[in-house]
Design an enzyme around this catalytic site. Structure first.
Site, PDB file in Angstrom:
ATOM      1  N   HIS A 181       0.829  -1.204   0.000  1.00 30.93           N
ATOM      2  CA  HIS A 181       0.000   0.000   0.000  1.00 30.93           C
ATOM      3  C   HIS A 181       0.866   1.257   0.000  1.00 30.93           C
ATOM      4  O   HIS A 181       1.532   1.572   0.979  1.00 30.93           O
ATOM      5  CB  HIS A 181      -0.896  -0.033   1.251  1.00 30.93           C
ATOM      6  CG  HIS A 181      -1.846   1.103   1.355  1.00 30.93           C
ATOM      7  ND1 HIS A 181      -1.835   1.981   2.421  1.00 30.93           N
ATOM      8  CD2 HIS A 181      -2.852   1.498   0.552  1.00 30.93           C
ATOM      9  CE1 HIS A 181      -2.801   2.864   2.270  1.00 30.93           C
ATOM     10  NE2 HIS A 181      -3.437   2.590   1.137  1.00 30.93           N
ATOM     11  N   HIS A 189      -1.635  10.150  -2.785  1.00 34.01           N
ATOM     12  CA  HIS A 189      -2.944   9.704  -2.302  1.00 34.01           C
ATOM     13  C   HIS A 189      -3.962  10.830  -2.247  1.00 34.01           C
ATOM     14  O   HIS A 189      -5.074  10.714  -2.756  1.00 34.01           O
ATOM     15  CB  HIS A 189      -2.817   9.067  -0.926  1.00 34.01           C
ATOM     16  CG  HIS A 189      -4.120   8.597  -0.376  1.00 34.01           C
ATOM     17  ND1 HIS A 189      -4.905   9.368   0.456  1.00 34.01           N
ATOM     18  CD2 HIS A 189      -4.809   7.448  -0.574  1.00 34.01           C
ATOM     19  CE1 HIS A 189      -6.009   8.703   0.753  1.00 34.01           C
ATOM     20  NE2 HIS A 189      -5.976   7.539   0.148  1.00 34.01           N
TER      21      HIS A 189
END
Length: 291
Positions: free
Chosen positions: A36, A78
């Site tokens: 991630h 992100h």
């Protein structure tokens, strides 16, 4: 009348010769360790450093979140908004050069003193092009298209770059590219352009995960699986999803016991900030099964 009938028969036969395009399926009996934002527990996420660390730890995929800048560059980041000393700005409203003034490493060092490094302060947001040049086909990429309603054209630009770097239709144990999004229309655009890419529809469930049989059947017309928040996952949901030929990838899981539980209930992979832990747990569980 006879001519019309012949025409209809001809069209029907042509249709039989051109069946609907099939979605790409993910390999069976594989538990995917998806890093991630890279090994983001140990280094600033979405940086070359974090991605390299994840590869060294044995992750099956490095995960990229993609936004598009004002000048049309795809960048790994992100959040849709970044904080500069003087103000916050949306990534879509600034150029790549302007975005380079933001330091993800500085934020990481402040929030993670245990893993902080003076060198991280020099890290900057990375362009997708640079990531693909750096790693080429030596790694597998799990890519999320962020905010497609704002990032107009992100699907076309992403597929263009993947084709340019010859990363599609590779033969290997795992697909070299997986693309994910919360936006079904965005995924369908990719499917229309390049059906060879496995697609993952993302969900965030407030309670226990549930999709109707019809929703699952509609989903499998273009998607290969589902990504969802780990606190919503149940064995019942995993089993129902598997019955429709869809994989399940929960996010984001750093607790080893939770990873063990997910493996036992049949999840097909996990997003994790600590790929070293996930790789170790997966190896231990595989060893148990082999005995």
């Amino acid at each position: 009348m006879k001519k019309m009938l012949l025409l209809l028969l001809l069209l029907s036969s042509l249709g039989c010769m051109n069946p609907a395009v099939e979605r790409s399926l993910l390999p069976e009996d594989e538990f995917l360790v998806i890093a991630h934002r890279g090994a983001s527990a140990y280094a600033p996420g979405h940086t070359i450093t974090a991605y390299e660390m994840a590869v060294q730890m044995g992750a099956d995929y490095i995960e990229l979140d993609l936004h598009m800048t004002k000048d049309g560059k795809l960048v790994a980041l992100h959040d849709s908004v970044v904080t500069f000393p003087e103000a916050e700005q949306a990534v879509a409203d600034i150029t790549l050069n302007e975005l380079q003034l933001y330091s993800p490493g500085k934020d990481f060092n402040e929030e993670n003193p245990r893993y902080a490094s003076p060198s991280y302060a020099n890290l900057r947001v990375v362009e997708l092009e640079d990531i693909l040049v750096h790693f080429g086909d030596s790694v597998n990429y799990y890519i999320e298209m962020k905010s497609p309603d704002t990032n107009i054209g992100i699907e076309e630009e992403l597929v263009r770059q993947l084709r340019a770097h010859d990363l599609l239709n590779k033969q290997g144990r795992l697909p070299s590219i997986i693309i994910q999004s919360f936006n079904s229309d965005s995924l369908k655009k990719v499917f229309a352009m390049e059906p060879s890419i496995p697609l993952i529809k993302l969900y965030t469930f407030k309670q226990k995960a549930h999709l109707s049989k019809k929703e699952l059947q509609d989903l499998k017309q273009y998607a290969s699986g589902i990504g969802l928040n780990v606190d919503s996952v149940t064995k019942k949901f995993v089993d129902a999803t598997h019955k429709e030929g869809l994989d399940v990838h929960p996010f984001t899981v750093n607790d080893e016991e939770t990873i063990r539980t997910l493996i036992k209930i049949g999840a097909d992979g996990v997003f994790t900030d600590t790929p070293d832990s996930a790789v170790r747990v997966e190896g231990e569980e595989s060893s148990k099964d082999a005995k």
